[in-house]
Design a protein around this motif. Structure first.
Motif, mmCIF file in Angstrom:
data_model
loop_
_atom_site.group_PDB
_atom_site.id
_atom_site.type_symbol
_atom_site.label_atom_id
_atom_site.label_comp_id
_atom_site.label_asym_id
_atom_site.label_seq_id
_atom_site.Cartn_x
_atom_site.Cartn_y
_atom_site.Cartn_z
ATOM 1 N N THR A 88 0.836 -1.202 0.000
ATOM 2 C CA THR A 88 0.000 0.000 0.000
ATOM 3 C C THR A 88 0.867 1.248 0.000
ATOM 4 O O THR A 88 2.018 1.222 0.443
ATOM 5 C CB THR A 88 -0.934 0.055 1.229
ATOM 6 O OG1 THR A 88 -0.142 0.153 2.427
ATOM 7 C CG2 THR A 88 -1.835 -1.158 1.306
ATOM 8 N N GLU A 89 0.281 2.326 -0.473
ATOM 9 C CA GLU A 89 0.884 3.652 -0.341
ATOM 10 C C GLU A 89 -0.140 4.538 0.359
ATOM 11 O O GLU A 89 -1.329 4.505 0.028
ATOM 12 C CB GLU A 89 1.248 4.239 -1.710
ATOM 13 C CG GLU A 89 2.138 3.352 -2.573
ATOM 14 C CD GLU A 89 3.473 3.019 -1.950
ATOM 15 O OE1 GLU A 89 3.932 3.763 -1.058
ATOM 16 O OE2 GLU A 89 4.067 1.998 -2.347
ATOM 17 N N THR A 90 0.335 5.306 1.323
ATOM 18 C CA THR A 90 -0.545 6.146 2.129
ATOM 19 C C THR A 90 0.018 7.567 2.188
ATOM 20 O O THR A 90 1.116 7.844 1.705
ATOM 21 C CB THR A 90 -0.672 5.585 3.560
ATOM 22 O OG1 THR A 90 0.620 5.613 4.179
ATOM 23 C CG2 THR A 90 -1.194 4.146 3.542
ATOM 24 N N MET A 91 -0.698 8.457 2.854
ATOM 25 C CA MET A 91 -0.248 9.830 3.002
ATOM 26 C C MET A 91 0.772 9.995 4.129
ATOM 27 O O MET A 91 1.307 11.081 4.324
ATOM 28 C CB MET A 91 -1.453 10.752 3.258
ATOM 29 C CG MET A 91 -2.309 10.994 2.026
ATOM 30 S SD MET A 91 -1.419 11.800 0.668
ATOM 31 C CE MET A 91 -1.085 13.415 1.375
ATOM 32 N N GLY A 92 1.036 8.936 4.866
ATOM 33 C CA GLY A 92 2.000 8.995 5.957
ATOM 34 C C GLY A 92 2.138 7.636 6.599
ATOM 35 O O GLY A 92 1.685 6.627 6.059
ATOM 36 N N LEU A 93 2.751 7.606 7.781
ATOM 37 C CA LEU A 93 3.092 6.331 8.416
ATOM 38 C C LEU A 93 2.217 5.980 9.615
ATOM 39 O O LEU A 93 2.536 5.050 10.354
ATOM 40 C CB LEU A 93 4.571 6.360 8.838
ATOM 41 C CG LEU A 93 5.561 6.493 7.677
ATOM 42 C CD1 LEU A 93 6.986 6.569 8.203
ATOM 43 C CD2 LEU A 93 5.404 5.352 6.686
ATOM 44 N N ASP A 94 1.128 6.709 9.814
ATOM 45 C CA ASP A 94 0.195 6.388 10.892
ATOM 46 C C ASP A 94 -1.144 6.008 10.258
ATOM 47 O O ASP A 94 -1.863 6.890 9.771
ATOM 48 C CB ASP A 94 0.012 7.580 11.831
ATOM 49 C CG ASP A 94 -0.818 7.240 13.063
ATOM 50 O OD1 ASP A 94 -1.604 6.264 13.007
ATOM 51 O OD2 ASP A 94 -0.697 7.940 14.078
ATOM 52 N N PRO A 95 -1.490 4.722 10.236
ATOM 53 C CA PRO A 95 -2.730 4.309 9.557
ATOM 54 C C PRO A 95 -3.991 4.861 10.201
ATOM 55 O O PRO A 95 -5.043 4.877 9.566
ATOM 56 C CB PRO A 95 -2.688 2.778 9.649
ATOM 57 C CG PRO A 95 -1.797 2.485 10.812
ATOM 58 C CD PRO A 95 -0.769 3.588 10.829
ATOM 59 N N ARG A 96 -3.901 5.341 11.439
ATOM 60 C CA ARG A 96 -5.073 5.948 12.073
ATOM 61 C C ARG A 96 -5.319 7.363 11.556
ATOM 62 O O ARG A 96 -6.445 7.841 11.558
ATOM 63 C CB ARG A 96 -4.880 5.993 13.593
ATOM 64 C CG ARG A 96 -4.833 4.631 14.261
ATOM 65 C CD ARG A 96 -4.334 4.713 15.684
ATOM 66 N NE ARG A 96 -2.954 5.187 15.721
ATOM 67 C CZ ARG A 96 -2.204 5.243 16.825
ATOM 68 N NH1 ARG A 96 -2.720 4.867 17.977
ATOM 69 N NH2 ARG A 96 -0.966 5.677 16.785
ATOM 70 N N ARG A 97 -4.248 7.993 11.087
ATOM 71 C CA ARG A 97 -4.332 9.396 10.663
ATOM 72 C C ARG A 97 -4.234 9.565 9.158
ATOM 73 O O ARG A 97 -4.902 10.424 8.564
ATOM 74 C CB ARG A 97 -3.202 10.163 11.339
ATOM 75 C CG ARG A 97 -3.058 11.631 10.934
ATOM 76 C CD ARG A 97 -1.708 12.178 11.398
ATOM 77 N NE ARG A 97 -0.602 11.514 10.705
ATOM 78 C CZ ARG A 97 0.649 11.450 11.188
ATOM 79 N NH1 ARG A 97 0.935 11.992 12.362
ATOM 80 N NH2 ARG A 97 1.591 10.841 10.486
ATOM 81 N N ASP A 98 -3.366 8.771 8.533
ATOM 82 C CA ASP A 98 -2.968 9.009 7.149
ATOM 83 C C ASP A 98 -3.708 8.079 6.197
ATOM 84 O O ASP A 98 -3.621 6.861 6.314
ATOM 85 C CB ASP A 98 -1.461 8.811 7.013
ATOM 86 C CG ASP A 98 -0.687 9.760 7.929
ATOM 87 O OD1 ASP A 98 -1.060 10.947 7.975
ATOM 88 O OD2 ASP A 98 0.263 9.306 8.590
ATOM 89 N N ARG A 99 -4.416 8.669 5.264
ATOM 90 C CA ARG A 99 -5.331 7.887 4.427
ATOM 91 C C ARG A 99 -4.619 6.986 3.419
ATOM 92 O O ARG A 99 -3.512 7.270 2.967
ATOM 93 C CB ARG A 99 -6.311 8.801 3.720
ATOM 94 C CG ARG A 99 -5.732 9.666 2.612
ATOM 95 C CD ARG A 99 -6.856 10.486 1.970
ATOM 96 N NE ARG A 99 -6.365 11.407 0.959
ATOM 97 C CZ ARG A 99 -6.281 11.114 -0.342
ATOM 98 N NH1 ARG A 99 -6.631 9.918 -0.761
ATOM 99 N NH2 ARG A 99 -5.847 12.010 -1.210
ATOM 100 N N LEU A 100 -5.315 5.925 3.076
ATOM 101 C CA LEU A 100 -4.868 4.990 2.055
ATOM 102 C C LEU A 100 -5.049 5.619 0.680
ATOM 103 O O LEU A 100 -6.110 6.163 0.373
ATOM 104 C CB LEU A 100 -5.688 3.702 2.162
ATOM 105 C CG LEU A 100 -5.400 2.584 1.162
ATOM 106 C CD1 LEU A 100 -4.007 2.016 1.367
ATOM 107 C CD2 LEU A 100 -6.456 1.490 1.306
#
Length: 204
Positions: free
Chosen positions: A24-36
């Motif tokens: 996956t690629e996300t907007m950051g490294l915290d899956p609670r905060r950073d969207r998929l």
């Protein structure tokens, strides 16, 4: 190699086999905060499928059907993060899974170098670039460099799995590894609920 780009979901009827490499690629490294933003998949056939996930999207029926299919092994490198990111986005528990990073840590105790780039170089003989790792994956239009980077994270995971699995068997740690893989979806859920560092249940 062909890179297929899909919007919002996998196409109907796509069969990626019994073991599917996923990242996956996300907007950051915290899956609670950073969207998929992107889910990339490969059947290990030299081709990659990239699914762009729209901001606010909470459903991807074909993708989530694959993630929850008990007859398909989902192959990751550092699956703990990817599983959490997809559970946060879609509310599904990914299983069964296999993780090359967990496998590497179980058998390569002579080194602390367990990153995908290093493992692919040493065990598969492939040198992948990580230059796009921190680029803006939320962009509406992905660059060719981003597409190639995303694809490279899944194209070689099957070969890496084979190399690591052979050593797990040799060192009598395959059963232990499997039990770790089985726990990964729960570990990811704990992360989403806030039981990650410094509140890790398994720390002193």
């Amino acid at each position: 190699m062909t890179i297929y780009l899909h919007q919002n979901d996998l196409p109907d009827g796509l069969n990626l086999g019994a073991v599917v490499a996923i990242d996956t690629e996300t907007m950051g490294l915290d899956p609670r905060r950073d969207r998929l933003c992107v889910v990339q998949l490969s059947a290990g056939d030299g081709h990659a499928h990239l699914v762009q996930i729209a901001k606010g999207q909470t459903s991807a029926p074909n993708l989530t059907r694959l993630l929850t299919d008990p007859n398909v092994v989902k192959l990751f490198h550092f699956g703990r993060f990817d599983i959490a990111a997809m559970q946060k986005a879609f509310g599904v528990r990914t299983a069964p899974v296999w993780c090359t990073k967990v496998a590497a840590k179980l058998i390569r105790t002579f080194t602390d170098r367990h990153g995908l780039k290093y493992l692919l170089n040493e065990l598969v003989g492939v040198d992948v670039s990580k230059a796009q790792q921190t680029s803006d994956w939320g962009s509406v239009t992905l660059t060719e460099a981003q597409k190639e980077y995303a694809a490279s994270d899944v194209l070689y995971l099957h070969k890496l799995k084979d190399a690591l699995e052979a050593v797990l068997i040799r060192e009598d740690r395959l059963d232990l590894a499997q039990r770790c893989f089985d726990f990964l979806p729960t570990r990811a859920e704990l992360d989403l609920l806030g039981w990650d560092e410094p509140n890790d249940l398994f720390h002193h």
